[in-house]
Enzyme design. Structure first.
Site, PDB file in Angstrom:
ATOM      1  N   LYS A  29       0.874  -1.190   0.000  1.00 11.44           N
ATOM      2  CA  LYS A  29       0.000   0.000   0.000  1.00 11.44           C
ATOM      3  C   LYS A  29       0.903   1.229   0.000  1.00 11.44           C
ATOM      4  CE  LYS A  29      -2.228   3.138   1.767  1.00 11.44           C
ATOM      5  NZ  LYS A  29      -1.963   4.488   1.229  1.00 11.44           N
ATOM      6  N   GLY A  71       6.250   5.110   8.367  1.00 13.34           N
ATOM      7  CA  GLY A  71       5.404   6.298   8.379  1.00 13.34           C
ATOM      8  C   GLY A  71       5.490   6.970   9.735  1.00 13.34           C
ATOM      9  N   SER A  72       4.426   7.659  10.092  1.00 13.17           N
ATOM     10  CA  SER A  72       4.441   8.463  11.311  1.00 13.17           C
ATOM     11  C   SER A  72       4.173   7.595  12.541  1.00 13.17           C
ATOM     12  CB  SER A  72       3.357   9.538  11.209  1.00 13.17           C
ATOM     13  OG  SER A  72       2.095   8.901  11.058  1.00 13.17           O
ATOM     14  N   VAL A 124       0.351   6.938  13.162  1.00 17.97           N
ATOM     15  CA  VAL A 124      -0.286   5.803  12.482  1.00 17.97           C
ATOM     16  C   VAL A 124       0.371   4.496  12.930  1.00 17.97           C
ATOM     17  CG1 VAL A 124      -0.774   4.732  10.251  1.00 17.97           C
ATOM     18  CG2 VAL A 124      -0.969   7.210  10.504  1.00 17.97           C
ATOM     19  N   GLY A 125       1.693   4.515  13.112  1.00 16.84           N
ATOM     20  CA  GLY A 125       2.394   3.289  13.501  1.00 16.84           C
ATOM     21  C   GLY A 125       1.805   2.660  14.752  1.00 16.84           C
ATOM     22  N   GLU A 137       8.966   1.412  11.083  1.00 16.17           N
ATOM     23  CA  GLU A 137      10.019   2.412  10.846  1.00 16.17           C
ATOM     24  C   GLU A 137       9.343   3.762  10.900  1.00 16.17           C
ATOM     25  OE1 GLU A 137      13.093   1.769  10.649  1.00 16.17           O
ATOM     26  OE2 GLU A 137      13.307  -0.286   9.950  1.00 16.17           O
ATOM     27  N   CYS A 190      13.278  11.080   7.337  1.00 20.63           N
ATOM     28  CA  CYS A 190      13.165  10.591   8.715  1.00 20.63           C
ATOM     29  C   CYS A 190      14.464  10.784   9.477  1.00 20.63           C
ATOM     30  CB  CYS A 190      12.768   9.117   8.711  1.00 20.63           C
ATOM     31  SG  CYS A 190      13.898   8.095   7.746  1.00 20.63           S
ATOM     32  N   GLU A 240       8.692  16.183  15.370  1.00 17.46           N
ATOM     33  CA  GLU A 240       9.196  16.031  14.003  1.00 17.46           C
ATOM     34  C   GLU A 240       8.434  16.996  13.097  1.00 17.46           C
ATOM     35  OE1 GLU A 240       8.224  12.398  11.851  1.00 17.46           O
ATOM     36  OE2 GLU A 240      10.268  12.354  11.074  1.00 17.46           O
TER      37      GLU A 240
HETATM   38  P1  NAD Z   1       1.870   8.488   7.444  1.00 21.32           P
HETATM   39  O1  NAD Z   1       1.957   7.752   8.738  1.00 21.32           O
HETATM   40  O2  NAD Z   1       0.870   9.564   7.318  1.00 21.32           O
HETATM   41  O3  NAD Z   1       1.567   7.470   6.250  1.00 21.32           O
HETATM   42  C1  NAD Z   1       2.382   6.365   5.985  1.00 21.32           C
HETATM   43  C2  NAD Z   1       1.573   5.332   5.244  1.00 21.32           C
HETATM   44  O4  NAD Z   1       0.558   4.839   6.098  1.00 21.32           O
HETATM   45  C3  NAD Z   1       0.865   5.860   3.991  1.00 21.32           C
HETATM   46  O5  NAD Z   1       0.875   4.865   2.995  1.00 21.32           O
HETATM   47  C4  NAD Z   1      -0.552   6.087   4.493  1.00 21.32           C
HETATM   48  O6  NAD Z   1      -1.522   6.032   3.463  1.00 21.32           O
HETATM   49  C5  NAD Z   1      -0.706   4.915   5.438  1.00 21.32           C
HETATM   50  N1  NAD Z   1      -1.740   5.093   6.473  1.00 21.32           N
HETATM   51  C6  NAD Z   1      -2.323   6.244   6.902  1.00 21.32           C
HETATM   52  N2  NAD Z   1      -3.247   5.965   7.849  1.00 21.32           N
HETATM   53  C7  NAD Z   1      -3.228   4.625   8.037  1.00 21.32           C
HETATM   54  C8  NAD Z   1      -3.912   3.729   8.916  1.00 21.32           C
HETATM   55  N3  NAD Z   1      -4.827   4.167   9.783  1.00 21.32           N
HETATM   56  N4  NAD Z   1      -3.602   2.421   8.874  1.00 21.32           N
HETATM   57  C9  NAD Z   1      -2.657   1.960   8.027  1.00 21.32           C
HETATM   58  N5  NAD Z   1      -1.984   2.742   7.153  1.00 21.32           N
HETATM   59  C10 NAD Z   1      -2.255   4.068   7.174  1.00 21.32           C
HETATM   60  O7  NAD Z   1       3.346   9.014   7.127  1.00 21.32           O
HETATM   61  P2  NAD Z   1       3.835   9.886   5.888  1.00 21.32           P
HETATM   62  O8  NAD Z   1       3.387  11.285   6.096  1.00 21.32           O
HETATM   63  O9  NAD Z   1       3.501   9.212   4.610  1.00 21.32           O
HETATM   64  O10 NAD Z   1       5.427   9.782   6.059  1.00 21.32           O
HETATM   65  C11 NAD Z   1       6.144  10.608   6.907  1.00 21.32           C
HETATM   66  C12 NAD Z   1       6.539   9.864   8.173  1.00 21.32           C
HETATM   67  O11 NAD Z   1       7.271   8.690   7.818  1.00 21.32           O
HETATM   68  C13 NAD Z   1       7.485  10.681   9.025  1.00 21.32           C
HETATM   69  O12 NAD Z   1       7.152  10.514  10.384  1.00 21.32           O
HETATM   70  C14 NAD Z   1       8.836  10.049   8.727  1.00 21.32           C
HETATM   71  O13 NAD Z   1       9.819  10.247   9.711  1.00 21.32           O
HETATM   72  C15 NAD Z   1       8.465   8.622   8.574  1.00 21.32           C
HETATM   73  N6  NAD Z   1       9.514   7.889   7.855  1.00 21.32           N
HETATM   74  C16 NAD Z   1      10.290   7.005   8.540  1.00 21.32           C
HETATM   75  C17 NAD Z   1      11.320   6.326   7.888  1.00 21.32           C
HETATM   76  C18 NAD Z   1      12.208   5.353   8.617  1.00 21.32           C
HETATM   77  O14 NAD Z   1      12.943   4.623   7.967  1.00 21.32           O
HETATM   78  N7  NAD Z   1      12.175   5.309   9.943  1.00 21.32           N
HETATM   79  C19 NAD Z   1      11.534   6.560   6.523  1.00 21.32           C
HETATM   80  C20 NAD Z   1      10.725   7.465   5.860  1.00 21.32           C
HETATM   81  C21 NAD Z   1       9.707   8.131   6.534  1.00 21.32           C
END
Ligand code: NAD
Length: 491
Positions: A190, A243-244, A247-248, A265, A299, A395
């Site tokens: 996804k 992701g964030s 959501v994580g 991550e 990140c 962040e």
């Molecule tokens: P996000 O959490 O908004 O979205 C990440 C993904 O999760 C997207 O595909 C989104 O559609 C999906 N998502 C959203 N809501 C969801 C839910 N309820 N259930 C399951 N999936 C859902 O993050 P973003 O804005 O796309 O990315 C930025 C974040 O990612 C920042 O916090 C950044 O630090 C982090 N990030 C971490 C790493 C790492 O390696 N640690 C790398 C890149 C980005």
């Protein structure tokens, strides 16, 4: 370096789901709109998967796993297909980079010279692992009259659900897919709403490379619908999410009484510790890059700039010089050194943090403004402040640095660790003993010494605390995509 100037010609991939090797619209034809953040124009309408579409994608991945066409393909053959994928990524570098520039504003030449070749390297690295994923063997003590021998074996998990962010879409897709595929798993992916096109293009390349139908399925769509349905699907054996933290923390560790592997991550608020014995001439470009590269949407960005008080002026001057030299503009223009923020919501969020910095008493040294009247551009921004400011604790995911002075090594380490995050840290010093002391005491997943960089496929990557759990890349990546089975043989 690539020196191509615009226009770059490229074709959009079909804006459809990929399930069981077929391109298909979402149930009831639902779509969402992809916008170009540089021009605010519509790029395309993408399919918005429903929970029913996710069910079909997981069923396709399950069928492809159970029929053994991939998991029982000789491992060396799997490796060859991954090498072929790497070659095709290299062949189509320009297209993949153009798609990322169009949909999320990353500089075209940064993708051409960075993310896309790095994604190819990840596939090549894990291609080499495919036929080397083994176990240990050892003699066991006799049990009563029986002699015994033991060994371990690593087997694929089954169906891996991969959820990716928008900031480095092709590269992070490679981090998740290459080890999973090397080990023989099948996948439902996804991608992020704001960055699905390069992922859809990659999937076309997977098919061309000879990956069997159903091994990689893609459900584009809205996170709270398609992402949530995938993360909570009962027939998924592992969820790998980048992701964030917000959501994580919603990704379930078990569904319907069944536990599954989880890799998270998440974000970072990483420190750069700059000691008075650092070689500033060589350190300064890294320190600046750690704040402003990809508009700070990284990140691993090092936005807490912890500086020994005796060299604060030099570091601030260096950051200001880098910020004011930035050429903010069209991601396709080779003279641009910074592109766009991914979307309006994120631009406004960054603006809100800049206002909070001013309101809470930080000193704005340079930047702080949006740029132009079309597209989502923001100036690289430098504040002088302290570690308790909101801009130093949360962040921002934008080009906003906070310089924080310290007096002693112990204070620097304490400040570095005073955060809910624990992804990475950068240390600049020429003192070897200090280097080792500080590395030992930093509570992070990765330390970069005398530089800033990107995760490399040879070494694990991941964080602790609010930065996540588990590791990707390196052998840890292989471990995370396999189940280890222990066997005792009596004879
Ligand atoms: P996000 O959490 O908004 O979205 C990440 C993904 O999760 C997207 O595909 C989104 O559609 C999906 N998502 C959203 N809501 C969801 C839910 N309820 N259930 C399951 N999936 C859902 O993050 P973003 O804005 O796309 O990315 C930025 C974040 O990612 C920042 O916090 C950044 O630090 C982090 N990030 C971490 C790493 C790492 O390696 N640690 C790398 C890149 C980005």
């Amino acid at each position: 370096m690539d020196t191509r100037t615009q226009p770059v010609s490229y074709d959009l991939p079909e804006p459809l789901l990929r399930i069981g090797g077929e391109s298909q619209p979402a149930a009831e034809g639902a779509t969402y709109t992809s916008y170009n953040p540089s021009t605010e124009e519509i790029v395309t309408e993408l399919s918005a998967a429903s929970p029913a579409d996710v069910d079909r994608a997981v069923a396709a991945a399950r069928a492809a796993f159970e029929n053994g066409e991939w998991s029982r393909t000789p491992a060396a053959e799997r490796g060859k297909i991954l090498v072929r994928i790497a070659e095709l990524i290299e062949r189509d570098t320009q297209t993949l980079a153009a798609l990322e520039a169009v949909e999320m504003g990353k500089l075209f030449h940064d993708s051409v010279n960075g993310d896309i070749p790095a994604a190819a390297s990840v596939f090549r690295h894990f291609a080499g692992w495919a036929d080397k994923i083994g176990g240990a063997s050892m003699a066991l003590p006799d049990f009563g009259p029986q002699r015994r021998f033991g060994f371990t074996m690593r087997q694929p998990l089954g169906v891996v659900a991969a959820i990716t962010p928008w900031n480095n879409p092709a590269l992070i897709t490679a981090w998740k897919l290459a080890p999973a595929l090397a080990a023989g798993n099948t996948i439902v992916l996804k991608p992020a709403e704001d960055a699905s096109l390069s992922t859809l293009k990659l999937v076309e390349l997977f098919a061309e490379a000879g990956l069997p139908d159903g091994v990689v399925n893609v459900v584009t769509g809205i996170g709270s619908i398609a992402g949530a349905a995938l993360a909570a699907h009962p027939d998924v054996d592992k969820v790998t999410f980048t992701g964030s933290p917000a959501v994580g923390q919603t990704i379930p560790t078990h569904v319907g009484g069944k536990f599954r592997k989880i890799v998270l991550e998440l974000g970072g608020k990483s420190p750069q510790l700059i000691f008075d014995d650092a070689d500033l001439a060589s350190a300064m470009p890294w320190i600046a890059m750690g704040n402003f590269y990809h508009q700070g949407q990284v990140c691993a960005a090092g936005t807490r700039v912890l500086v020994h008080r005796s060299i604060v002026d030099e570091v601030v001057d260096g950051l200001v010089e880098a910020a004011e030299a930035a050429n903010i503009g069209d991601p396709f223009d080779e003279s641009s050194t910074m592109g766009t923020i991914v979307n309006k919501k994120q631009l406004d969020r960054i603006g809100g943090y800049i206002e909070s910095g001013k309101r809470e008493g930080a000193t704005l040294i340079t930047g702080g403004n949006f740029v132009g009247d079309r597209g989502y551009f923001v100036q690289p921004t430098v504040f002088m402040g302290h570690n308790d400011l909101t801009i130093a604790r949360e962040e921002i995911f934008g080009p906003v640095a906070t310089v924080i002075p310290f007096d002693t090594e112990q204070e620097a380490v304490a400040l570095a660790n005073d955060t809910r995050y624990g992804l990475n840290a950068m240390v600049y010093t020429s003192d070897l003993s200090r280097t080792h002391r500080v590395i030992a005491d930093l509570k992070v997943g990765t330390v970069w010494v005398n530089g800033w960089g990107v995760p490399e496929p040879q070494l694990p990557w991941g964080g602790r605390d609010a930065s996540g759990i588990g590791r990707e890349l390196g052998f840890a990546g292989v471990e995370a995509d396999t189940e280890e089975k222990t066997v005792h043989i009596g004879f």
